[in-house]
Design an enzyme around this catalytic site. Structure first.
Site, PDB file in Angstrom:
ATOM      1  N   TYR A 333     -17.109 -51.925 -26.378  1.00 19.67           N
ATOM      2  CA  TYR A 333     -17.911 -51.597 -27.570  1.00 19.67           C
ATOM      3  C   TYR A 333     -19.386 -51.810 -27.237  1.00 19.67           C
ATOM      4  O   TYR A 333     -19.805 -52.910 -26.877  1.00 19.67           O
ATOM      5  CB  TYR A 333     -17.473 -52.507 -28.709  1.00 19.67           C
ATOM      6  CG  TYR A 333     -17.963 -52.148 -30.103  1.00 19.67           C
ATOM      7  CD1 TYR A 333     -19.063 -51.325 -30.326  1.00 19.67           C
ATOM      8  CD2 TYR A 333     -17.311 -52.636 -31.222  1.00 19.67           C
ATOM      9  CE1 TYR A 333     -19.487 -51.012 -31.598  1.00 19.67           C
ATOM     10  CE2 TYR A 333     -17.725 -52.331 -32.516  1.00 19.67           C
ATOM     11  CZ  TYR A 333     -18.815 -51.523 -32.694  1.00 19.67           C
ATOM     12  OH  TYR A 333     -19.242 -51.211 -33.968  1.00 19.67           O
ATOM     13  N   CYS A 334     -20.191 -50.731 -27.324  1.00  9.20           N
ATOM     14  CA  CYS A 334     -21.643 -50.809 -27.125  1.00  9.20           C
ATOM     15  C   CYS A 334     -21.951 -51.404 -25.743  1.00  9.20           C
ATOM     16  O   CYS A 334     -21.543 -50.852 -24.731  1.00  9.20           O
ATOM     17  CB  CYS A 334     -22.291 -51.599 -28.258  1.00  9.20           C
ATOM     18  SG  CYS A 334     -24.100 -51.521 -28.286  1.00  9.20           S
ATOM     19  N   LEU A 335     -22.648 -52.527 -25.674  1.00 11.26           N
ATOM     20  CA  LEU A 335     -22.945 -53.160 -24.391  1.00 11.26           C
ATOM     21  C   LEU A 335     -21.666 -53.508 -23.643  1.00 11.26           C
ATOM     22  O   LEU A 335     -21.619 -53.443 -22.411  1.00 11.26           O
ATOM     23  CB  LEU A 335     -23.800 -54.400 -24.607  1.00 11.26           C
ATOM     24  CG  LEU A 335     -24.125 -55.263 -23.390  1.00 11.26           C
ATOM     25  CD1 LEU A 335     -24.756 -54.451 -22.278  1.00 11.26           C
ATOM     26  CD2 LEU A 335     -25.033 -56.415 -23.787  1.00 11.26           C
ATOM     27  N   GLY A 337     -19.106 -51.674 -23.608  1.00 13.36           N
ATOM     28  CA  GLY A 337     -18.727 -50.423 -22.964  1.00 13.36           C
ATOM     29  C   GLY A 337     -19.547 -50.148 -21.720  1.00 13.36           C
ATOM     30  O   GLY A 337     -19.029 -49.635 -20.715  1.00 13.36           O
TER      31      GLY A 337
END
Length: 600
Positions: A333-335, A337
């Site tokens: 998720y986000c960072l 990812g």
């Protein structure tokens, strides 16, 4: 006086003098403490008068405007013509006419939702005057020719911050709802608002830290982050949580989730009704989640490669020990990812194929166009930020939170100024805003690397430029099936920038676009009935072409993801409980790492 629709002023009550006396005595005492805290903090820091390097950007914009005064004059002329028209329309309304508005606020702007902003001629004039002035300011600064893209973006961003701050909704005498409340309460709303302001200054030790929710109503592990499970592994950087199964059989391949360490993992486990973790467990996944540590100065030298080694790679070893399974599906998720993609490139170079599929929630890997966050990334600001981090060993989580809040200032700053300080009301208890306020710190070494090598230099997208854990990183070597979910109104990871990943990865890619933003578009359970999503099996290079050919489907994207993930391997095995394998439970979920707050 009889109140009419749109009338901002009912009968006025005088405040209780005893209440005023007590409040002002309290104000004096608390203000003295707050000023002392502020001065102490200032003495401990370098007082840079322009840490965001705004002055230079506006000086350059001004010089460009002066070099071409014709455009400025054109904008001024348009503004005065519109203003004269507004005067004329207002006069006609006062004489009983019904002229249409000269300008309207953008759809979804909630600052002017009170009926008096339209039904009362004076407040309608104030509202439209402000909107005309706001349009003039933004038009004028955007008409400066010759600015480089970074400077132009910074000038536009901070002009909008100024324009938002000057909204008449933010002031007592020009907000009809506040005036009505003041009349009804005899001004006690303003006394209560002053008390709320002092409390927020005390929370921030002299800096304003606006309370967005009633945090007394939430307890991590009691009414949020309550999906049952156990911490089965931990090291310096994370606790690995394994969740209890709710089905008799589960998918053979476990699922591991790597949230961003900019925030806490329980965004995916707020309440049972909107918990992605609980929902995934109910679909038959054996779910593991990395709960990252809230680092202090002792972890200052932890770098991005440490998060790879002690995060993703350590989790894979632990999952094999806990379940006997070597292969997993992974979500970032986000960072988280960005970390997952970087680690997958490292694993591909090492021929390590334990991750069989990768899902990216709103994840940037190409940082060429990072959206408005790019306003905060330039050499002057990075140098100042690194100076702070070098002294403390970490980035204060509240500084990061302020940056994100500025991206949606009307919703996440000014609406609370009006509610808490002008209306004198306590904020509503809201789990998402409690999570938003539960900030985390960033290790100095890791954060400097992330901002410089990825945001500033965009090295992650360049084959073999980054070297981590002794391996050159090339995202094109990633061949695993990939699922990418992005959100259409994302201010943090703009979907057109995340879409660039579809042209990078070597394996089969599925891209899905959800409605709403960085959080609400992701945390969207099927039962909510909210927010549609778009699918398109084709992946043209241009994201607009992808959207033009996409099909919009009602509701959550979660079922689409589950069908995709389970279709790759639907083999069922008996449900696994934490502690069944070689790893014994350390403590109950959500663990102790997530309970450490940035203010501790």
């Amino acid at each position: 006086m009889t109140e009419k629709p749109g009338d901002p002023m009912p009968d006025f009550r005088l405040p209780d003098p005893r209440l005023v006396t007590r409040t002002m005595a309290e104000v004096a005492e608390r203000s003295q403490r707050i000023v002392g805290d502020f001065l102490k903090r200032q003495a401990e820091t370098d007082a840079n008068p322009d840490p965001l390097n705004i002055g230079g950007a506006f000086m350059e914009m001004t010089s460009r405007l002066m070099a071409n005064p014709a455009k400025l004059m054109e904008a001024q002329l348009g503004f005065w013509q519109d203003y004269i028209t507004l005067w004329s329309h207002t006069a006609r309304r006062m004489m009983g006419g019904d002229p249409g508005p000269v300008i309207e606020e953008p759809r979804g702007d909630r600052r002017f939702k009170d009926d008096a902003w339209r039904e009362n001629e004076v407040f309608d004039f104030i509202r439209q005057s402000y909107l005309l002035a706001a349009r003039y300011f933004t038009t004028a600064v955007n008409s400066a020719d010759g600015l480089d893209e970074k400077t132009a973006q910074k000038v536009d961003f901070y002009t909008r911050q100024f324009v938002d701050a000057m909204s008449p909704a933010n002031f007592v005498l020009t907000n009809p709802e506040v005036l009505r409340r003041t009349a009804e309460t005899g001004g006690t709303n303003l006394l209560k608002g002053l008390s709320n302001l002092l409390a927020d200054l005390e929370r921030g030790k002299g800096k304003l830290r606006i309370r967005m929710t009633d945090d007394s109503k939430f307890r991590v592990g009691e009414n949020i982050a309550v999906t049952p499970g156990q911490v089965v592994f931990q090291n310096d950087l994370m606790q690995l949580i394994q969740y209890n199964p709710t089905t008799e059989t589960v998918l053979k391949r476990p699922l591991v989730i790597f949230p961003p360490w900019i925030n806490k993992f329980y965004i995916l486990d707020l309440r049972p009704k909107n918990s992605f973790i609980r929902w995934a467990v109910d679909q038959g996944h054996t779910v593991f989640v990395a709960s990252w540590v809230n680092p202090d100065e002792s972890l200052a030298d932890k770098g991005f490669d440490d998060y790879m080694r002690e995060g993703v790679l350590a989790a894979l070893d632990a999952i094999e020990a806990a379940t006997g399974e070597r292969e997993v599906n992974a979500i970032g998720y986000c960072l988280g990812g960005t970390l997952l993609a970087t680690t997958l490139a490292h694993m591909a170079a090492r021929r390590d194929n334990r991750i069989k599929s990768a899902t990216y929630f709103v994840t940037l890997t190409d940082f060429e166009k990072p959206g408005e966050l790019g306003v905060f990334i330039d050499e002057e600001q990075l140098t100042a930020l690194e100076g702070k981090m070098d002294k403390r060993g970490f980035l204060d989580g509240r500084e990061m939170a302020t940056t994100f809040n500025m991206l949606r200032a009307n919703d996440l700053i000014w609406s609370f100024v009006v509610n808490n300080y002008l209306m004198g009301q306590d904020p509503f208890p809201f789990d998402l805003l409690y999570w938003n306020d539960d900030s985390t710190r960033m290790p100095a070494k890791m954060h400097s690397f992330y901002l410089r090598r990825m945001y500033q230099q965009n090295d992650l997208i360049k084959p073999n430029v980054l070297e981590l854990l002794g391996t050159k990183i090339d995202l094109r070597k990633i061949k695993v099936p990939t699922y990418m979910i992005s959100t259409r109104e994302d201010h943090i990871a703009p979907w057109k920038s995340t879409y660039r990943g579809t042209q990078i990865y070597g394996g089969k890619v599925r891209f899905v676009l959800a409605a709403s933003g960085h959080i609400a578009g992701v945390v969207n359970p099927p039962d909510s009935g909210k927010y549609s999503h778009w699918i398109n099996e084709d992946l043209p290079p241009d994201p607009e072409a992808w959207l033009a050919g996409a099909t919009e489907l009602a509701g959550s994207w979660w079922p689409d993801w589950h069908r995709w993930a389970s279709a790759m391997d639907n083999t069922q095995v008996p449900a696994r409980k934490p502690g069944d394998g070689q790893l014994k439970p350390i403590e109950a979920a959500p663990g102790s790492y997530v309970r450490v707050m940035a203010v501790d």
